[in-house]
Motif scaffolding. Structure first.
Motif, PDB file in Angstrom:
ATOM      1  N   LEU A 166     -13.250 -20.531  10.558  1.00 45.31           N
ATOM      2  CA  LEU A 166     -12.641 -19.265  10.982  1.00 45.31           C
ATOM      3  C   LEU A 166     -13.278 -18.893  12.310  1.00 45.31           C
ATOM      4  CD1 LEU A 166     -10.699 -17.006  10.442  1.00 45.31           C
ATOM      5  CD2 LEU A 166     -12.427 -15.885   9.033  1.00 45.31           C
ATOM      6  N   PHE A 167     -12.632 -19.319  13.374  1.00 37.15           N
ATOM      7  CA  PHE A 167     -13.226 -19.224  14.705  1.00 37.15           C
ATOM      8  C   PHE A 167     -13.237 -17.784  15.192  1.00 37.15           C
ATOM      9  CE2 PHE A 167     -12.812 -19.510  19.391  1.00 37.15           C
ATOM     10  CZ  PHE A 167     -13.961 -20.237  19.659  1.00 37.15           C
ATOM     11  N   LYS A 168     -12.092 -17.109  14.980  1.00 32.75           N
ATOM     12  CA  LYS A 168     -12.030 -15.704  15.381  1.00 32.75           C
ATOM     13  C   LYS A 168     -11.244 -14.942  14.318  1.00 32.75           C
ATOM     14  CE  LYS A 168     -10.656 -12.571  19.004  1.00 32.75           C
ATOM     15  NZ  LYS A 168      -9.430 -12.231  19.711  1.00 32.75           N
ATOM     16  N   PRO A 169     -11.953 -14.217  13.452  1.00 38.63           N
ATOM     17  CA  PRO A 169     -11.256 -13.482  12.412  1.00 38.63           C
ATOM     18  C   PRO A 169     -10.494 -12.307  13.015  1.00 38.63           C
ATOM     19  CG  PRO A 169     -13.654 -13.246  12.206  1.00 38.63           C
ATOM     20  CD  PRO A 169     -13.401 -14.032  13.439  1.00 38.63           C
ATOM     21  N   PHE A 170      -9.537 -11.793  12.263  1.00 35.00           N
ATOM     22  CA  PHE A 170      -8.831 -10.601  12.723  1.00 35.00           C
ATOM     23  C   PHE A 170      -9.768  -9.417  12.570  1.00 35.00           C
ATOM     24  CE2 PHE A 170      -5.896  -6.996  11.657  1.00 35.00           C
ATOM     25  CZ  PHE A 170      -5.496  -6.781  12.959  1.00 35.00           C
ATOM     26  N   ALA A 171      -9.941  -8.646  13.631  1.00 34.46           N
ATOM     27  CA  ALA A 171     -10.971  -7.601  13.650  1.00 34.46           C
ATOM     28  C   ALA A 171     -10.463  -6.269  13.098  1.00 34.46           C
ATOM     29  CB  ALA A 171     -11.498  -7.407  15.060  1.00 34.46           C
ATOM     30  N   GLY A 172      -9.167  -6.020  13.244  1.00 33.68           N
ATOM     31  CA  GLY A 172      -8.658  -4.688  12.891  1.00 33.68           C
ATOM     32  C   GLY A 172      -8.319  -4.543  11.414  1.00 33.68           C
ATOM     33  N   GLN A 173      -7.493  -3.562  11.162  1.00 32.21           N
ATOM     34  CA  GLN A 173      -7.045  -3.265   9.815  1.00 32.21           C
ATOM     35  C   GLN A 173      -5.692  -3.938   9.606  1.00 32.21           C
ATOM     36  OE1 GLN A 173      -9.147  -1.103   8.214  1.00 32.21           O
ATOM     37  NE2 GLN A 173      -8.104  -1.267   6.243  1.00 32.21           N
ATOM     38  N   LEU A 174      -5.544  -4.688   8.526  1.00 30.42           N
ATOM     39  CA  LEU A 174      -4.245  -5.283   8.245  1.00 30.42           C
ATOM     40  C   LEU A 174      -3.264  -4.179   7.890  1.00 30.42           C
ATOM     41  CD1 LEU A 174      -5.246  -8.461   6.201  1.00 30.42           C
ATOM     42  CD2 LEU A 174      -4.420  -8.352   8.556  1.00 30.42           C
ATOM     43  N   PRO A 175      -2.029  -4.305   8.339  1.00 30.64           N
ATOM     44  CA  PRO A 175      -1.060  -3.236   8.085  1.00 30.64           C
ATOM     45  C   PRO A 175      -0.761  -3.091   6.584  1.00 30.64           C
ATOM     46  CG  PRO A 175       0.023  -5.183   8.986  1.00 30.64           C
ATOM     47  CD  PRO A 175      -1.443  -5.443   9.069  1.00 30.64           C
ATOM     48  N   THR A 176      -0.578  -1.831   6.154  1.00 26.93           N
ATOM     49  CA  THR A 176      -0.149  -1.623   4.775  1.00 26.93           C
ATOM     50  C   THR A 176       1.312  -1.218   4.809  1.00 26.93           C
ATOM     51  OG1 THR A 176      -1.067   0.581   5.008  1.00 26.93           O
ATOM     52  CG2 THR A 176      -2.368  -1.020   3.759  1.00 26.93           C
ATOM     53  N   LEU A 177       2.089  -1.796   3.958  1.00 25.55           N
ATOM     54  CA  LEU A 177       3.525  -1.562   3.987  1.00 25.55           C
ATOM     55  C   LEU A 177       3.909  -0.478   2.981  1.00 25.55           C
ATOM     56  CD1 LEU A 177       4.943  -5.178   4.274  1.00 25.55           C
ATOM     57  CD2 LEU A 177       4.555  -3.491   6.066  1.00 25.55           C
ATOM     58  N   PRO A 178       4.987   0.213   3.292  1.00 26.51           N
ATOM     59  CA  PRO A 178       5.476   1.218   2.349  1.00 26.51           C
ATOM     60  C   PRO A 178       5.935   0.561   1.052  1.00 26.51           C
ATOM     61  CG  PRO A 178       7.083   0.807   4.074  1.00 26.51           C
ATOM     62  CD  PRO A 178       5.830   0.090   4.477  1.00 26.51           C
ATOM     63  N   ALA A 179       6.048   1.367   0.007  1.00 33.67           N
ATOM     64  CA  ALA A 179       6.543   0.835  -1.260  1.00 33.67           C
ATOM     65  C   ALA A 179       7.950   0.270  -1.040  1.00 33.67           C
ATOM     66  CB  ALA A 179       6.591   1.950  -2.308  1.00 33.67           C
ATOM     67  N   GLY A 180       8.247  -0.796  -1.707  1.00 38.77           N
ATOM     68  CA  GLY A 180       9.577  -1.396  -1.572  1.00 38.77           C
ATOM     69  C   GLY A 180       9.728  -2.266  -0.354  1.00 38.77           C
ATOM     70  N   ALA A 181       8.616  -2.617   0.275  1.00 39.85           N
ATOM     71  CA  ALA A 181       8.684  -3.499   1.442  1.00 39.85           C
ATOM     72  C   ALA A 181       9.213  -4.863   1.025  1.00 39.85           C
ATOM     73  CB  ALA A 181       7.309  -3.640   2.074  1.00 39.85           C
ATOM     74  N   LYS A 182       9.907  -5.521   1.968  1.00 38.04           N
ATOM     75  CA  LYS A 182      10.591  -6.767   1.607  1.00 38.04           C
ATOM     76  C   LYS A 182      10.113  -7.939   2.457  1.00 38.04           C
ATOM     77  CE  LYS A 182      14.695  -4.244   0.277  1.00 38.04           C
ATOM     78  NZ  LYS A 182      15.969  -3.667   0.740  1.00 38.04           N
ATOM     79  N   PRO A 183      10.202  -9.132   1.906  1.00 42.90           N
ATOM     80  CA  PRO A 183       9.918 -10.322   2.706  1.00 42.90           C
ATOM     81  C   PRO A 183      11.040 -10.539   3.728  1.00 42.90           C
ATOM     82  CG  PRO A 183      10.748 -10.966   0.552  1.00 42.90           C
ATOM     83  CD  PRO A 183      10.588  -9.463   0.514  1.00 42.90           C
ATOM     84  N   HIS A 184      10.758 -11.346   4.733  1.00 47.85           N
ATOM     85  CA  HIS A 184      11.687 -11.442   5.863  1.00 47.85           C
ATOM     86  C   HIS A 184      13.046 -12.010   5.483  1.00 47.85           C
ATOM     87  CE1 HIS A 184       9.964 -15.572   6.049  1.00 47.85           C
ATOM     88  NE2 HIS A 184      11.136 -15.895   6.522  1.00 47.85           N
ATOM     89  N   TRP A 185      13.097 -12.849   4.465  1.00 49.03           N
ATOM     90  CA  TRP A 185      14.413 -13.431   4.131  1.00 49.03           C
ATOM     91  C   TRP A 185      15.339 -12.383   3.534  1.00 49.03           C
ATOM     92  CZ3 TRP A 185       9.774 -15.431   2.290  1.00 49.03           C
ATOM     93  CH2 TRP A 185       9.422 -15.126   0.965  1.00 49.03           C
ATOM     94  N   GLU A 186      14.736 -11.372   2.900  1.00 45.67           N
ATOM     95  CA  GLU A 186      15.586 -10.285   2.415  1.00 45.67           C
ATOM     96  C   GLU A 186      15.975  -9.360   3.552  1.00 45.67           C
ATOM     97  OE1 GLU A 186      14.029  -8.288  -1.078  1.00 45.67           O
ATOM     98  OE2 GLU A 186      13.510 -10.228  -2.004  1.00 45.67           O
ATOM     99  N   LEU A 187      15.005  -9.104   4.426  1.00 41.69           N
ATOM    100  CA  LEU A 187      15.295  -8.258   5.586  1.00 41.69           C
ATOM    101  C   LEU A 187      16.358  -8.905   6.469  1.00 41.69           C
ATOM    102  CD1 LEU A 187      11.600  -7.336   6.435  1.00 41.69           C
ATOM    103  CD2 LEU A 187      13.358  -5.746   5.620  1.00 41.69           C
TER     104      LEU A 187
END
Length: 426
Positions: A127-148
């Motif tokens: 893991l050369f450079k980890p993600f430093a920030g906060q991972l986004p939290t999605l609203p309830a009912g969020a969908k994967p891209h194939w549904e979107l």
RNA sequence: GGAGGAAUGGCAGAGCGGUUUAAUGCACCGGUCUUGAAAACCGACGUACUGAAAGGUACCGGGGGUUCGAAUCCCUCUUCCUCCGCCA
């Protein structure tokens, strides 16, 4: 293709490197190659001296004929004929040994750089450079891209099945526009960074596929047009790098920076299931590639520069990403060091690879015969390349991470390209 | 698709089967001259393999053949050009 000189003079380093890749019987293979080369040298020397004698005698015959000494000339002919037969046998053997040698050399992968970690699978990548920030939290009912995709009319897999088969998505409406916008955005940013844009052929011949190392290693991965013996490119790396096949550069030509957008075609005979749903893995996809040719002294500085550039693009798109340094076991056949970029796919809750940036040192240039004029003679240049960027998973992450009640919010850098600030439901 | 022609060094362009070690010109590089430059003159000027070196070998689009000897003759493939036809 590794250099024979390297195998001979740095055998320990080569073997240590191949061990990192879990190559079996590495030492036996290297020894066999060196033995073949010894054989080649011996044959070369003996054949050459026979040819030298032939040339020498032929000159004499010429002189004798001119002087009218026909008798002596004819006598000498028989002698030359005997030498010729012998030389022909030598040349035949030499050709065979050379072919054997080349096939054996092609079977060896590149030697990983010192800093490449040992390891067997992708789990062992650094893991050369980890993600430093906060991972986004999605609203309830969020969908994967194939549904979107369905909800927003981004792409249609069924239509692709009808026209071609599974894994050939059809981008539609604002989805097609999004793809086009991303391509333009990437090309513009790469050009700003000093890369010259090319539109190369999408089919390449066998020589090209061998020079960059897709053949013989990845024979089954490429679509092959057997009638014309062309291969559909699995990446723009192949045609772009081959633009400089058989070229001798001046040192002052460095660095050479190319970029190009192409569709990429991969047979990907492999797994199906949840991990390959939607755009996660497809047979045809769009990618913008960057390629550089560098002086060996600063190729790794240039690798850093390319990594930084790709990082900039992802930051501008507002996508959370991390950088991995691939371990020996996961490293591509031709690469000496590779950094993978992965973006966070918020709905699938996993990291998706969107770019691979590599330094090949002289592995490709050896087959390409891409050289530069050095103080004394010519030296092989280093080749590098990376995705900047591959589209499908970028689109997947944009859709998933940026979904809101009001639509999919587009990053600011894309507004100009799409003429809108968000994607809307159909 | 049909008919012709061509392919030689970075570029241009010679090359009766045997001193071809591929002419010549241009470009590039080094030098002389000059305060500097230009011009002029002199020199060097391909790639690869082999060898400690001297040297040797191969390469004139690719492959094969004829010959004691091939850039040169023959066959074949590829590419490019010209003309005709068709077509976006």
């Amino acid at each position: 293709m590794l250099l024979l000189h390297t195998l001979r003079t740095e055998k320990d380093r080569v073997l240590a490197g191949l061990a990192k890749r879990q190559v079996a019987n590495a030492e036996a293979t290297v020894d066999q190659i060196i033995a073949l080369d010894d054989q080649r040298k011996a044959l070369q020397t003996s054949t050459d001296s026979l040819l030298a004698e032939r040339n020498n005698l032929s000159d004499k015959i010429g002189a004798l004929m001119k002087a009218g000494k026909r008798e002596e000339g004819n006598a000498m002919r028989d002698k030359v004929n005997a030498i010729k037969d012998e030389a022909a046998i030598g040349e035949e053997e030499l050709k065979a040994v050379k072919a054997q040698l080349e096939e054996a050399l092609l079977g060896l992968p590149n030697v990983p750089h010192q800093l490449v970690p040992a390891g067997v699978t992708e789990d062992d990548n650094e893991l050369f450079k980890p993600f430093a920030g906060q991972l986004p939290t999605l609203p309830a009912g969020a969908k994967p891209h194939w549904e979107l995709a369905e909800e927003y009319g981004i792409f249609d897999l069924e239509l692709g099945v009808k026209t071609t088969g599974a894994g050939f998505p059809v981008f539609t409406g604002q989805g097609a526009r999004l793809a086009r916008g991303l391509v333009n955005y990437f090309l513009d940013r790469n050009t700003e960074a000093g890369y010259t844009e090319y539109q190369p052929p999408l089919l390449v011949n066998e020589a090209s596929a061998r020079a960059t190392g897709q053949l013989p290693d990845k024979e089954g991965q490429m679509y092959h047009c057997t009638e014309d013996d062309f291969y559909l490119i699995p990446t723009a790396e192949v045609p772009l790098t081959n633009l400089y096949r058989d070229v001798i550069l001046d040192e002052s030509d460095f660095p050479i920076k190319l970029t190009g957008y192409t569709p990429c075609f991969r047979r990907e005979a492999g797994s199906y299931g949840a991990h390959v749903r939607g755009l996660n893995r497809v047979h045809q996809f769009d990618k913008v590639e960057i390629v550089q040719f560098a002086h060996p002294d600063n190729s790794y500085a240039i690798l850093d520069e390319m990594v930084a550039h790709v990082g900039d693009l992802l930051n501008e798109l507002g996508l959370p990403f991390r950088i991995l340094r691939l371990c020996g076991g996961d490293l591509g056949f031709t690469s000496a060091m590779t950094f993978d970029f992965e973006v966070w796919s918020a709905a699938q809750e996993r990291w998706l690879e969107v770019s691979s940036v590599s330094c090949f040192e002289t592995y490709q240039s050896n087959r390409l015969k891409l050289r530069y004029r050095a103080e004394k003679g010519t030296e092989l240049a280093h080749t590098l390349n990376g995705s900047a960027l591959a589209l499908p998973r970028i689109i997947a992450a944009l859709l998933e991470n940026n979904q809101t009640e009001d639509g999919v919010i587009l990053p600011k850098v894309l507004h100009h390209y799409l003429g809108m600030s968000k994607l809307v439901r159909k």
